[in-house]
Design a protein around this motif. Structure first.
Motif, mmCIF file in Angstrom:
data_model
loop_
_atom_site.group_PDB
_atom_site.id
_atom_site.type_symbol
_atom_site.label_atom_id
_atom_site.label_comp_id
_atom_site.label_asym_id
_atom_site.label_seq_id
_atom_site.Cartn_x
_atom_site.Cartn_y
_atom_site.Cartn_z
ATOM 1 N N LEU A 162 110.826 32.309 52.242
ATOM 2 C CA LEU A 162 111.153 31.065 52.943
ATOM 3 C C LEU A 162 109.883 30.323 53.343
ATOM 4 N N ALA A 163 109.858 29.023 53.020
ATOM 5 C CA ALA A 163 108.660 28.227 53.314
ATOM 6 C C ALA A 163 108.645 27.822 54.784
ATOM 7 N N PRO A 164 107.446 27.705 55.380
ATOM 8 C CA PRO A 164 107.387 27.189 56.753
ATOM 9 C C PRO A 164 107.817 25.728 56.782
ATOM 10 N N LEU A 165 108.326 25.264 57.912
ATOM 11 C CA LEU A 165 108.702 23.850 58.024
ATOM 12 C C LEU A 165 107.436 23.008 58.145
ATOM 13 N N THR A 166 107.496 21.793 57.635
ATOM 14 C CA THR A 166 106.315 20.916 57.760
ATOM 15 C C THR A 166 106.223 20.394 59.203
ATOM 16 N N GLY A 167 105.069 19.810 59.512
ATOM 17 C CA GLY A 167 104.876 19.250 60.849
ATOM 18 C C GLY A 167 105.943 18.222 61.200
ATOM 19 N N ASP A 168 106.266 17.345 60.239
ATOM 20 C CA ASP A 168 107.271 16.312 60.509
ATOM 21 C C ASP A 168 108.631 16.918 60.823
ATOM 22 N N MET A 169 108.966 17.983 60.075
ATOM 23 C CA MET A 169 110.265 18.635 60.313
ATOM 24 C C MET A 169 110.302 19.239 61.708
ATOM 25 N N CYS A 170 109.189 19.898 62.081
ATOM 26 C CA CYS A 170 109.140 20.507 63.414
ATOM 27 C C CYS A 170 109.234 19.444 64.499
ATOM 28 N N TRP A 171 108.567 18.323 64.261
ATOM 29 C CA TRP A 171 108.620 17.235 65.240
ATOM 30 C C TRP A 171 110.052 16.736 65.388
ATOM 31 N N SER A 172 110.795 16.668 64.271
ATOM 32 C CA SER A 172 112.196 16.233 64.358
ATOM 33 C C SER A 172 113.008 17.193 65.228
ATOM 34 N N ILE A 173 112.730 18.504 65.097
ATOM 35 C CA ILE A 173 113.464 19.482 65.912
ATOM 36 C C ILE A 173 113.105 19.299 67.387
ATOM 37 N N ILE A 174 111.799 19.119 67.649
ATOM 38 C CA ILE A 174 111.368 18.935 69.043
ATOM 39 C C ILE A 174 112.015 17.677 69.627
ATOM 40 N N GLU A 175 111.998 16.602 68.834
ATOM 41 C CA GLU A 175 112.602 15.334 69.292
ATOM 42 C C GLU A 175 114.061 15.533 69.697
ATOM 43 N N GLN A 176 114.789 16.279 68.831
ATOM 44 C CA GLN A 176 116.199 16.552 69.112
ATOM 45 C C GLN A 176 116.362 17.309 70.416
ATOM 46 N N LYS A 177 115.564 18.365 70.577
ATOM 47 C CA LYS A 177 115.759 19.274 71.712
ATOM 48 C C LYS A 177 115.277 18.682 73.031
ATOM 49 N N CYS A 178 114.260 17.799 72.971
ATOM 50 C CA CYS A 178 113.794 17.272 74.261
ATOM 51 C C CYS A 178 114.395 15.893 74.532
ATOM 52 N N ASP A 179 115.347 15.527 73.697
ATOM 53 C CA ASP A 179 116.034 14.260 73.873
ATOM 54 C C ASP A 179 115.025 13.109 73.961
ATOM 55 N N PHE A 180 114.147 13.086 72.976
ATOM 56 C CA PHE A 180 113.012 12.173 72.977
ATOM 57 C C PHE A 180 113.437 10.710 73.028
ATOM 58 N N GLU A 181 114.515 10.410 72.291
ATOM 59 C CA GLU A 181 114.945 9.018 72.172
ATOM 60 C C GLU A 181 115.266 8.384 73.521
ATOM 61 N N SER A 182 115.739 9.208 74.473
ATOM 62 C CA SER A 182 116.151 8.615 75.747
ATOM 63 C C SER A 182 114.984 8.466 76.728
ATOM 64 N N ARG A 183 113.778 8.850 76.306
ATOM 65 C CA ARG A 183 112.655 8.770 77.248
ATOM 66 C C ARG A 183 112.064 7.363 77.287
ATOM 67 N N LEU A 184 111.716 6.954 78.467
ATOM 68 C CA LEU A 184 111.164 5.604 78.590
ATOM 69 C C LEU A 184 109.697 5.568 78.152
ATOM 70 N N ASP A 185 109.017 6.724 78.290
ATOM 71 C CA ASP A 185 107.600 6.745 77.952
ATOM 72 C C ASP A 185 107.352 7.266 76.534
ATOM 73 N N LYS A 186 108.340 7.077 75.635
ATOM 74 C CA LYS A 186 108.209 7.730 74.333
ATOM 75 C C LYS A 186 107.032 7.210 73.504
ATOM 76 N N GLU A 187 106.685 5.947 73.701
ATOM 77 C CA GLU A 187 105.559 5.443 72.899
ATOM 78 C C GLU A 187 104.263 6.175 73.213
ATOM 79 N N GLU A 188 104.011 6.398 74.524
ATOM 80 C CA GLU A 188 102.792 7.126 74.897
ATOM 81 C C GLU A 188 102.882 8.587 74.472
ATOM 82 N N LEU A 189 104.106 9.125 74.504
ATOM 83 C CA LEU A 189 104.261 10.558 74.251
ATOM 84 C C LEU A 189 104.178 10.931 72.776
ATOM 85 N N GLU A 190 104.516 9.975 71.907
ATOM 86 C CA GLU A 190 104.652 10.319 70.496
ATOM 87 C C GLU A 190 103.374 10.953 69.933
ATOM 88 N N GLN A 191 102.241 10.330 70.246
ATOM 89 C CA GLN A 191 100.965 10.833 69.732
ATOM 90 C C GLN A 191 100.704 12.270 70.209
#
Ligand SMILES: Nc1ncnc2c1ncn2[C@@H]1O[C@H](COP(=O)(O)OP(=O)(O)O)[C@@H](O)[C@H]1O
Ligand SMILES: [Mg+2]
Length: 343
Positions: free
Chosen positions: A204-233
């Motif tokens: 099994l291949a490791p997940l790429t960085g982008d895939m992992c970021w998608s999982i993190i986004e899902q779990k921390c409910d990134f979309e609903s954060r007001l400071d998401k622009e600063e946090l993304e980097q």
């Protein structure tokens, strides 16, 4: 020394006395702690979004359809814990390719037990609880159930590496005359994968960085954060430090949920990551990300959490009992209800 022994004898008598007075009985069941394996899996897909892995699912389905001619085909999936083996096995299990097969999902307990595996297969195929105690009965029951049938079996999380045990396992599933048995085995160990396989095992291949970021986004409910622009980097930088393992991404996502910008920064700057790079030792990175969750706990919570290490692996922890133990050890303040008990 004589005086010391005399005092010790008196102390022992007091203890024996108290033992009788309080009717303290030796617990004869102490060694039979009810062990319920919390890691037990089933074939059900949880309502969560699976990131990627469709290419790998197609590849596995193609290699199975090429090689399934009759008899038994075993395809192992291997990789470190938390990488997504069970998830990929579920994706194959739930695909249309095996809809006309009788399907069986066996979660293999860490302590290998051939009879348990056999009984589990029989129970699922016959839809009746099977509790045979002898291997002979299991074999003859299986040979009837498997004969002339198409069966798809997942053996999830195989730890056993003794060749003779693995051979017995294969022999047990090969008994049906005229049957077509397809088996997917998930395991952490490449050696076990190779010993079990009848076709090329899948690493099994490791997940790429982008895939992992998608999982993190899902779990921390990134979309609903007001400071998401600063946090993304910062989020991307955290992800790039350990990327690869779905479970680690999940735990990070949970941890980053509802914490402040400053805390995201301190996670990024944490030295826990300095152990090695993901390519060198992805397993160290899973540990690192889980250790990080521990290190951000407040001290009282660390004590409570660390105390759980006194329970044996797989032991079912009764929540209320655990809370009583925390209270009696002074890790947490007793709620008011306890003080009324003391009166
Ligand atoms: N591609 C993926 N996308 C999202 N979540 C995933 C993905 N792969 C695994 N997970 C999640 O990560 C966790 C660990 O995956 P699992 O399949 O149990 O790993 P393994 O069987 O290799 O130990 C599970 O909670 C699972 O739902
Ligand atoms: Mg698994």
């Amino acid at each position: 020394m004589a005086k010391k022994m005399e005092k010790m004898r008196v102390d022992l008598e007091v203890i024996t006395d108290q033992h009788k007075k309080f009717k303290l009985m030796a617990d004869t069941n102490a060694n039979e702690l009810k062990v319920v394996d919390i890691r037990e899996t089933s074939s059900m897909m949880e309502a969560q979004i699976i990131i990627g892995r469709t290419g790998e699912r197609e590849k596995l389905l193609a290699s199975l359809s090429e090689s399934v001619t009759g008899g038994m085909t075993i395809l192992p999936i291997y990789g470190i814990g938390g990488l997504g083996k069970t998830t990929l096995a579920k994706m194959v299990y739930n695909s249309n390719q095996f809809k006309d097969y009788s399907q069986v999902w066996v979660y293999v307990p860490q302590i290998f037990d051939l009879k348990k595996i056999g009984n589990s297969v029989i129970s699922q195929l016959s839809e009746k609880e099977s509790r045979y105690t002898g291997v002979q009965m299991i074999q003859s029951s299986l040979s009837k159930l498997l004969a002339d049938k198409k069966i798809f079996i997942v053996l999830d999380d195989l730890w056993e590496d003794m060749e003779s045990h693995l051979d017995s396992l294969k022999a047990m599933l090969r008994v049906g005359k005229g049957s077509k048995v397809v088996v997917i085995v998930t395991t952490r160990d490449e050696g076990i994968a190779k010993k079990m396989s009848t076709i090329e095992p899948h690493k099994l291949a490791p997940l790429t960085g982008d895939m992992c970021w998608s999982i993190i986004e899902q779990k921390c409910d990134f979309e609903s954060r007001l400071d998401k622009e600063e946090l993304e980097q910062i989020g991307m930088e955290i992800t790039m430090k350990y990327k690869g393992v779905a479970l680690a991404a999940q735990s990070l996502g949970h941890m980053l949920h509802s914490v402040t910008f400053g805390e995201w920064e301190s996670v990024r700057n944490s030295h826990i990551w300095d152990v090695s790079t993901a390519e060198e030792a992805p397993s160290t990175h899973v540990l690192a990300s889980l250790r990080l969750s521990y290190s951000v706990m407040p001290p009282y919570l660390k004590l409570c959490f660390a105390y759980c290490a006194t329970f044996p692996k797989g032991c079912k922890i009764v929540k209320d009992d655990l809370i009583h133990q925390w209270v009696s050890l002074g890790f947490v303040e007793p709620p008011d209800v306890f003080s009324s008990w003391q009166l």
